[in-house]
Design a protein around this motif. Sequence first.
Motif, PDB file in Angstrom:
ATOM      1  N   PRO A 195      -6.293  -3.896   0.389  1.00 59.00           N
ATOM      2  CA  PRO A 195      -6.905  -3.276   1.569  1.00 59.00           C
ATOM      3  C   PRO A 195      -6.959  -4.201   2.787  1.00 59.00           C
ATOM      4  N   CYS A 196      -6.716  -5.486   2.611  1.00 57.86           N
ATOM      5  CA  CYS A 196      -6.808  -6.425   3.736  1.00 57.86           C
ATOM      6  C   CYS A 196      -5.763  -6.116   4.810  1.00 57.86           C
ATOM      7  N   HIS A 197      -4.506  -5.980   4.376  1.00 55.92           N
ATOM      8  CA  HIS A 197      -3.429  -5.751   5.344  1.00 55.92           C
ATOM      9  C   HIS A 197      -2.489  -4.634   4.917  1.00 55.92           C
ATOM     10  N   GLY A 198      -2.879  -3.880   3.880  1.00 54.59           N
ATOM     11  CA  GLY A 198      -2.136  -2.670   3.531  1.00 54.59           C
ATOM     12  C   GLY A 198      -0.855  -2.893   2.750  1.00 54.59           C
ATOM     13  N   SER A 199      -0.845  -3.828   1.796  1.00 48.26           N
ATOM     14  CA  SER A 199       0.329  -4.032   0.953  1.00 48.26           C
ATOM     15  C   SER A 199       0.202  -3.145  -0.287  1.00 48.26           C
ATOM     16  N   HIS A 200       1.299  -2.452  -0.637  1.00 47.28           N
ATOM     17  CA  HIS A 200       1.324  -1.544  -1.782  1.00 47.28           C
ATOM     18  C   HIS A 200       2.274  -2.099  -2.846  1.00 47.28           C
ATOM     19  N   TYR A 201       1.800  -2.144  -4.096  1.00 42.54           N
ATOM     20  CA  TYR A 201       2.599  -2.618  -5.223  1.00 42.54           C
ATOM     21  C   TYR A 201       2.738  -1.472  -6.228  1.00 42.54           C
ATOM     22  N   ASP A 202       3.897  -1.400  -6.886  1.00 46.28           N
ATOM     23  CA  ASP A 202       4.113  -0.320  -7.846  1.00 46.28           C
ATOM     24  C   ASP A 202       3.545  -0.684  -9.213  1.00 46.28           C
ATOM     25  N   ILE A 203       3.855   0.151 -10.227  1.00 45.18           N
ATOM     26  CA  ILE A 203       3.280  -0.023 -11.556  1.00 45.18           C
ATOM     27  C   ILE A 203       3.839  -1.240 -12.276  1.00 45.18           C
ATOM     28  N   SER A 204       4.873  -1.889 -11.677  1.00 45.67           N
ATOM     29  CA  SER A 204       5.433  -3.130 -12.211  1.00 45.67           C
ATOM     30  C   SER A 204       4.980  -4.348 -11.416  1.00 45.67           C
ATOM     31  N   GLY A 205       4.108  -4.111 -10.411  1.00 48.60           N
ATOM     32  CA  GLY A 205       3.623  -5.201  -9.586  1.00 48.60           C
ATOM     33  C   GLY A 205       4.601  -5.656  -8.533  1.00 48.60           C
ATOM     34  N   ARG A 206       5.583  -4.819  -8.178  1.00 48.35           N
ATOM     35  CA  ARG A 206       6.577  -5.173  -7.164  1.00 48.35           C
ATOM     36  C   ARG A 206       6.145  -4.628  -5.806  1.00 48.35           C
ATOM     37  N   ILE A 207       6.364  -5.400  -4.752  1.00 53.56           N
ATOM     38  CA  ILE A 207       5.985  -4.975  -3.419  1.00 53.56           C
ATOM     39  C   ILE A 207       6.900  -3.833  -2.966  1.00 53.56           C
ATOM     40  N   ARG A 208       6.255  -2.746  -2.495  1.00 50.67           N
ATOM     41  CA  ARG A 208       7.028  -1.578  -2.046  1.00 50.67           C
ATOM     42  C   ARG A 208       6.758  -1.246  -0.583  1.00 50.67           C
ATOM     43  N   LYS A 209       5.610  -1.694  -0.074  1.00 46.22           N
ATOM     44  CA  LYS A 209       5.248  -1.314   1.287  1.00 46.22           C
ATOM     45  C   LYS A 209       4.180  -2.286   1.792  1.00 46.22           C
TER      46      LYS A 209
END
Length: 261
Positions: free
Chosen positions: A224-238
């Motif tokens: 929530p700090c800067h809006g990074s999204h990770y998938d179910i494998s912990g990979r950065i997607r957004k």
Amino acid sequence: MALRRSLHGLAPRLLEQWQGGLAMSSLAGMRPQVAFGDGDQTAAGSIFGRFLATSADIATGVAHGMSPTVAAVKNPTNMITYDERNHERFAPGDPSKRAFTYFVLSGGRFLYASAIRLAVLKFVLSMTASKDVLAMASLEVDISAVEEGQTVTVKWRGKPVFIRRRSEKEIALANDVDMASLRDPEEDSARATKPEWLVVIGVCTHLGCVPIANAGDYSGWFCPCHGSHYDISGRIRKGPAPYNLEVPEYKFLDDNTLIVG
């Protein structure tokens, strides 16, 4: 004529001085050795002779009234007899002295080597991790109570570690991803030793915040700090994070025990 008279007057004086030198050498017990040139062995050649002396010659000079110093100066020699009445002289390489010398040298070198060894050991031990650090090096986790689809958080080396038990649907979703669309391409099989279990360090790779589990656009983690999204494998997607969530070293002792570190 005046020059001739001077030469006639000088010759007797030179002859007198030469004869006086021979007399003095005979008093000192010296034997003249005359070096002649290519000419005849004349009396004049003896002026260039050399006198050799021994310690006996010095003693003879002292007996004729000279002091020991004057006799030694007038009779230089390298053949000197030392007075050994008050001390004992050892020949070079005396066995008793050699053994003592070797003992002293060997003992000193042994002490030097021991000191260097001790210093090296102290330095190496100072670089070794302390007991409290070694205790934190690994973490044993009981995962028998973790249900499918649930994420638990444990603390390892001062960092949060996410342990997620994934369902078959989540595993399929993690594998059904185009690698070209990923910012930090990495196969799910390379991140999970057992497909059912995913273990990642819960620190966002952007600025070190702690993401929220089961959140975000990809049902993985959301920062929530800067809006990074990770998938179910912990990979950065957004979002701004440049890399995937880090996977620590871990292993399974059995089906119910996980060792992190």
